[in-house]
Design a protein around this motif. Structure first.
Motif, PDB file in Angstrom:
ATOM      1  N   MET A 182       0.794  -1.108  -0.054  1.00 22.60           N
ATOM      2  CA  MET A 182       0.048  -0.014  -0.109  1.00 22.60           C
ATOM      3  C   MET A 182       0.913   1.205  -0.035  1.00 22.60           C
ATOM      4  N   ALA A 183       0.402   2.381  -0.496  1.00 17.52           N
ATOM      5  CA  ALA A 183       0.936   3.707  -0.309  1.00 17.52           C
ATOM      6  C   ALA A 183      -0.160   4.641  -0.377  1.00 17.52           C
ATOM      7  N   GLY A 184       0.357   5.469   0.479  1.00 26.01           N
ATOM      8  CA  GLY A 184      -0.661   7.005   0.320  1.00 26.01           C
ATOM      9  C   GLY A 184      -2.030   6.562   1.025  1.00 26.01           C
ATOM     10  N   VAL A 185      -1.913   5.718   2.055  1.00 28.25           N
ATOM     11  CA  VAL A 185      -2.988   5.393   2.837  1.00 28.25           C
ATOM     12  C   VAL A 185      -3.745   6.571   3.189  1.00 28.25           C
ATOM     13  N   GLU A 186      -4.980   6.798   3.253  1.00 27.66           N
ATOM     14  CA  GLU A 186      -5.667   7.615   3.778  1.00 27.66           C
ATOM     15  C   GLU A 186      -7.181   7.464   4.276  1.00 27.66           C
ATOM     16  N   ALA A 187      -7.683   7.695   5.481  1.00 28.55           N
ATOM     17  CA  ALA A 187      -8.943   7.541   6.189  1.00 28.55           C
ATOM     18  C   ALA A 187      -9.784   8.623   5.503  1.00 28.55           C
ATOM     19  N   LEU A 188     -10.778   8.183   4.657  1.00 20.30           N
ATOM     20  CA  LEU A 188     -11.705   9.209   4.157  1.00 20.30           C
ATOM     21  C   LEU A 188     -12.912   9.501   5.174  1.00 20.30           C
ATOM     22  N   PRO A 189     -13.371  10.646   5.033  1.00 17.19           N
ATOM     23  CA  PRO A 189     -14.487  10.968   6.043  1.00 17.19           C
ATOM     24  C   PRO A 189     -15.853  10.236   5.983  1.00 17.19           C
ATOM     25  N   ASP A 190     -15.927   9.359   4.795  1.00 15.54           N
ATOM     26  CA  ASP A 190     -17.346   8.694   4.475  1.00 15.54           C
ATOM     27  C   ASP A 190     -17.225   7.383   5.277  1.00 15.54           C
ATOM     28  N   ARG A 191     -18.157   6.953   5.767  1.00 14.21           N
ATOM     29  CA  ARG A 191     -18.636   5.672   6.490  1.00 14.21           C
ATOM     30  C   ARG A 191     -18.909   4.738   5.545  1.00 14.21           C
ATOM     31  N   PRO A 192     -18.556   3.345   5.645  1.00 12.03           N
ATOM     32  CA  PRO A 192     -19.223   2.317   4.825  1.00 12.03           C
ATOM     33  C   PRO A 192     -20.563   2.384   5.033  1.00 12.03           C
ATOM     34  N   PRO A 193     -21.365   1.820   4.034  1.00 10.60           N
ATOM     35  CA  PRO A 193     -22.778   1.651   4.283  1.00 10.60           C
ATOM     36  C   PRO A 193     -23.163   0.445   5.056  1.00 10.60           C
ATOM     37  N   LYS A 194     -22.187  -0.146   5.549  1.00 13.18           N
ATOM     38  CA  LYS A 194     -22.663  -1.237   6.470  1.00 13.18           C
ATOM     39  C   LYS A 194     -21.816  -1.133   7.645  1.00 13.18           C
ATOM     40  N   PRO A 195     -22.254  -1.593   8.893  1.00 11.28           N
ATOM     41  CA  PRO A 195     -21.442  -1.246  10.039  1.00 11.28           C
ATOM     42  C   PRO A 195     -20.405  -2.399  10.039  1.00 11.28           C
ATOM     43  N   ARG A 196     -19.129  -2.155  10.526  1.00  8.64           N
ATOM     44  CA  ARG A 196     -17.994  -3.207  10.627  1.00  8.64           C
ATOM     45  C   ARG A 196     -18.252  -4.555  10.943  1.00  8.64           C
ATOM     46  N   ARG A 197     -19.083  -4.844  12.176  1.00  8.41           N
ATOM     47  CA  ARG A 197     -19.608  -5.848  12.630  1.00  8.41           C
ATOM     48  C   ARG A 197     -20.324  -6.822  11.492  1.00  8.41           C
ATOM     49  N   THR A 198     -21.444  -5.851  10.624  1.00 13.63           N
ATOM     50  CA  THR A 198     -22.046  -6.600   9.526  1.00 13.63           C
ATOM     51  C   THR A 198     -20.847  -7.319   8.345  1.00 13.63           C
ATOM     52  N   LEU A 199     -19.882  -6.162   8.044  1.00 11.49           N
ATOM     53  CA  LEU A 199     -18.884  -6.353   7.203  1.00 11.49           C
ATOM     54  C   LEU A 199     -18.208  -7.690   7.708  1.00 11.49           C
ATOM     55  N   LEU A 200     -17.864  -7.784   9.061  1.00 10.51           N
ATOM     56  CA  LEU A 200     -17.117  -8.900   9.486  1.00 10.51           C
ATOM     57  C   LEU A 200     -17.880 -10.409   9.359  1.00 10.51           C
ATOM     58  N   ARG A 201     -19.280 -10.139   9.666  1.00 14.06           N
ATOM     59  CA  ARG A 201     -20.044 -11.299   9.501  1.00 14.06           C
ATOM     60  C   ARG A 201     -20.014 -11.787   7.908  1.00 14.06           C
ATOM     61  N   ASP A 202     -20.356 -10.680   7.259  1.00 12.61           N
ATOM     62  CA  ASP A 202     -20.301 -11.351   5.819  1.00 12.61           C
ATOM     63  C   ASP A 202     -18.908 -11.701   5.199  1.00 12.61           C
ATOM     64  N   TRP A 203     -17.902 -11.229   5.772  1.00 11.79           N
ATOM     65  CA  TRP A 203     -16.732 -11.747   5.190  1.00 11.79           C
ATOM     66  C   TRP A 203     -16.395 -13.035   5.607  1.00 11.79           C
ATOM     67  N   ARG A 204     -16.714 -13.387   6.834  1.00 14.65           N
ATOM     68  CA  ARG A 204     -16.476 -14.771   7.512  1.00 14.65           C
ATOM     69  C   ARG A 204     -17.504 -15.759   6.655  1.00 14.65           C
ATOM     70  N   ARG A 205     -18.410 -15.458   6.264  1.00 15.24           N
ATOM     71  CA  ARG A 205     -19.434 -16.202   5.558  1.00 15.24           C
ATOM     72  C   ARG A 205     -18.514 -16.698   4.154  1.00 15.24           C
ATOM     73  N   THR A 206     -18.243 -15.559   3.541  1.00 15.51           N
ATOM     74  CA  THR A 206     -17.561 -15.663   2.291  1.00 15.51           C
ATOM     75  C   THR A 206     -16.266 -16.619   2.355  1.00 15.51           C
ATOM     76  N   GLN A 207     -15.619 -16.556   3.472  1.00 16.74           N
ATOM     77  CA  GLN A 207     -14.320 -17.370   3.721  1.00 16.74           C
ATOM     78  C   GLN A 207     -14.671 -18.872   4.307  1.00 16.74           C
ATOM     79  N   GLY A 208     -15.892 -19.150   4.497  1.00 16.01           N
ATOM     80  CA  GLY A 208     -16.561 -20.381   5.122  1.00 16.01           C
ATOM     81  C   GLY A 208     -16.127 -20.430   6.519  1.00 16.01           C
ATOM     82  N   LEU A 209     -15.976 -19.332   7.290  1.00 19.17           N
ATOM     83  CA  LEU A 209     -15.539 -19.312   8.869  1.00 19.17           C
ATOM     84  C   LEU A 209     -16.578 -19.506   9.836  1.00 19.17           C
ATOM     85  N   GLU A 210     -17.964 -19.699   9.145  1.00 20.11           N
ATOM     86  CA  GLU A 210     -19.137 -19.665  10.175  1.00 20.11           C
ATOM     87  C   GLU A 210     -19.904 -20.912   9.457  1.00 20.11           C
ATOM     88  N   GLY A 211     -20.552 -21.313  10.595  1.00 20.00           N
ATOM     89  CA  GLY A 211     -21.542 -22.651  10.257  1.00 20.00           C
ATOM     90  C   GLY A 211     -20.803 -23.637  10.449  1.00 20.00           C
TER      91      GLY A 211
END
Length: 228
Positions: A199-228
């Motif tokens: 990575m280069a020029g890393v910058e945190a933007l003022p915009d929030r993702p449309p989903k909270p991080r906990r929801t994103l984490l749950r969705d990511w785990r599902r795509t990785q087969g880490l749940e169920g």
């Protein structure tokens, strides 16, 4: 084991669980009879422990209940020290300093024979030192994660091709030789993994993702087969 030690083990067993756990499972874990388990539960409740439940239903320690300080075992001290020393060598300056401060706080409340395990460790952590690109990117990514903000950065793939990315960060994974950001990529419209050293020029933007991080984490785990 002594009764006092058994009661502490019982509290720890309840702390590890968020859902009610059957008395039989607790009794088996502690190596006691169900009758003894019920007596121990009653004793803890009488001392003010916020344990709810009953025989046939299960028991749960209510959220927010604060245990009095418990003395660390020698193995617990070794485990905490091993993890903290690894963080000191692998993470950015802020996390490394926090790990050192945490060990100092632990040492302050340990009896001398256990505090010695911090100064004369039996287990050593040989973490590879973070590179400059990782040390620069990690605190910015951590801040974006804590504040739930989108992140923009330039990224070089394994062939050196550079692209501009805007992502919704999920979590940072620490591996033997690399740190990896799991995130939803707006360019790929899918979850992707990005090496911090690319990575280069890393910058945190003022915009929030449309989903909270906990929801994103749950969705990511599902795509990785880490749940169920």
């Amino acid at each position: 084991m002594a009764r006092a030690e058994r009661l502490l083990e019982l509290m720890q067993a309840l702390r590890r669980r968020r859902a009610p756990v059957a008395g039989g499972a607790l009794a088996e874990e502690l190596g006691v009879s169900l009758r003894t388990l019920y007596r121990d539960i009653a004793a803890l409740q009488a001392q003010g422990a916020a344990i709810e439940g009953e025989a046939g239903f299960g028991y749960v320690l209510q959220p927010g209940f604060t245990l009095p300080p418990l003395m660390f075992t020698l193995e617990e001290v070794e485990a905490l020290a091993l993890g903290a020393r690894w963080v000191e060598g692998r993470a950015d300056e802020g996390l490394a300093r926090s790990a050192e401060d945490a060990l100092a706080k632990i040492a302050a409340v340990l009896p001398p024979e256990r505090a010695a395990a911090l100064d004369w460790p039996m287990l050593l952590a040989g973490a590879a030192r973070a590179g400059e690109a990782e040390r620069m990117a990690l605190p910015l990514v951590r801040k974006a994660l804590a504040n739930e903000r989108k992140v923009r950065f330039g990224y070089a793939d394994k062939d050196g091709r550079r692209t501009e990315r805007v992502v919704w960060p999920v979590a940072v994974g620490f591996f033997d030789s690399v740190m990896m950001l799991a995130a939803w990529c707006e360019t790929r419209t899918a979850f992707r993994h990005f090496r911090l050293d690319r990575m280069a020029g890393v910058e945190a933007l003022p915009d929030r993702p449309p989903k909270p991080r906990r929801t994103l984490l749950r969705d990511w785990r599902r795509t990785q087969g880490l749940e169920g």
